[in-house]
Design a protein around this motif. Structure first.
Motif, PDB file in Angstrom:
ATOM      1  N   ARG A  94      43.408  36.857  37.693  1.00 58.31           N
ATOM      2  CA  ARG A  94      43.914  38.462  37.703  1.00 58.31           C
ATOM      3  C   ARG A  94      45.414  38.355  38.132  1.00 58.31           C
ATOM      4  O   ARG A  94      45.720  37.726  39.099  1.00 58.31           O
ATOM      5  CB  ARG A  94      43.106  39.245  38.893  1.00 58.31           C
ATOM      6  N   LYS A 134      38.946  32.800  34.610  1.00 65.38           N
ATOM      7  CA  LYS A 134      39.342  34.480  34.769  1.00 65.38           C
ATOM      8  C   LYS A 134      40.357  34.162  35.712  1.00 65.38           C
ATOM      9  O   LYS A 134      40.639  33.655  36.802  1.00 65.38           O
ATOM     10  CB  LYS A 134      38.117  34.935  35.302  1.00 65.38           C
ATOM     11  N   ASP A 139      43.421  41.552  33.805  1.00 66.21           N
ATOM     12  CA  ASP A 139      42.261  41.035  34.247  1.00 66.21           C
ATOM     13  C   ASP A 139      41.970  40.246  32.787  1.00 66.21           C
ATOM     14  O   ASP A 139      41.802  40.758  31.689  1.00 66.21           O
ATOM     15  CB  ASP A 139      41.080  41.988  34.321  1.00 66.21           C
ATOM     16  N   ARG A 140      42.057  38.930  32.723  1.00 67.05           N
ATOM     17  CA  ARG A 140      42.083  38.097  31.576  1.00 67.05           C
ATOM     18  C   ARG A 140      41.271  36.899  31.918  1.00 67.05           C
ATOM     19  O   ARG A 140      40.892  36.378  32.910  1.00 67.05           O
ATOM     20  CB  ARG A 140      43.394  37.892  31.060  1.00 67.05           C
TER      21      ARG A 140
END
Length: 130
Positions: A93, A91, A76-77
Motif C-alpha cells: 500500500r 502486497k 494498492d498493488r
C-alpha cells in the motif's frame, strides 16, 4: 500531468528498467519510506534504484486500486522482485505526494512476514528442477 499519471509512470518506468526516466519523476528532496527500513532521502533514492538495476534485480508492479485526492495518490498493488529464477510477490500500500509534477514523498507499507514468506517460496522454486 496529473498526480496519478506521475505515480503510474514512475512505477511503470521502474518495471521497464528505465531508472533514469523514473528518477526524473522524483523531486530532488524526495523521501522514500518503507516499513521498518530507514528512510532514503534525495540522492539516496536515485542511488538505491540504480543499484537495484545494476545488480540485476527485476521489478514488476500489478496495480489493484489507485485513488487520488489532489496531490496525494494511494496505491494498492502487488510488487514483484526477482533475481534470476527467484521471485518474491507481496502486497504493498503506497502513499505518494506529488508536487509540481514530481514525487516528494513515497511511502510504502507492506507485511514483512508476507515478503519473507514469498521470498522463501521463491527460493525453493528457484532451486527445484523445472
Amino acid at each position: 500531468m496529473t498526480a496519478e499519471t506521475v505515480v503510474r509512470e514512475l512505477l511503470d518506468h521502474l518495471a521497464a528498467g528505465e531508472v533514469d526516466e523514473a528518477v526524473d519523476l522524483l523531486d530532488v528532496e524526495v523521501v522514500w519510506r518503507n516499513t521498518m527500513v530507514p528512510d532514503l532521502r534525495g540522492p539516496q533514492v536515485a542511488k538505491a534504484l540504480r543499484d537495484m538495476v545494476a545488480r540485476g534485480i527485476g521489478f514488476e508492479v500489478v496495480h489493484h486500486h489507485v485513488a487520488t485526492d489532489g496531490d496525494v495518490v494511494l496505491t494498492d498493488r502487488t510488487d514483484v522482485l526477482s533475481y534470476g529464477r527467484w521471485r518474491s510477490e507481496f502486497k504493498v500500500r503506497g502513499t505518494f505526494e506529488v508536487r509540481d509534477g514530481k514525487v516528494v514523498v513515497w511511502d510504502d507499507a507492506f507485511s514483512w512476514a508476507e515478503g519473507i514468506g514469498s521470498g522463501v517460496v521463491g527460493l525453493v522454486k528457484s532451486i527445484l528442477p523445472r
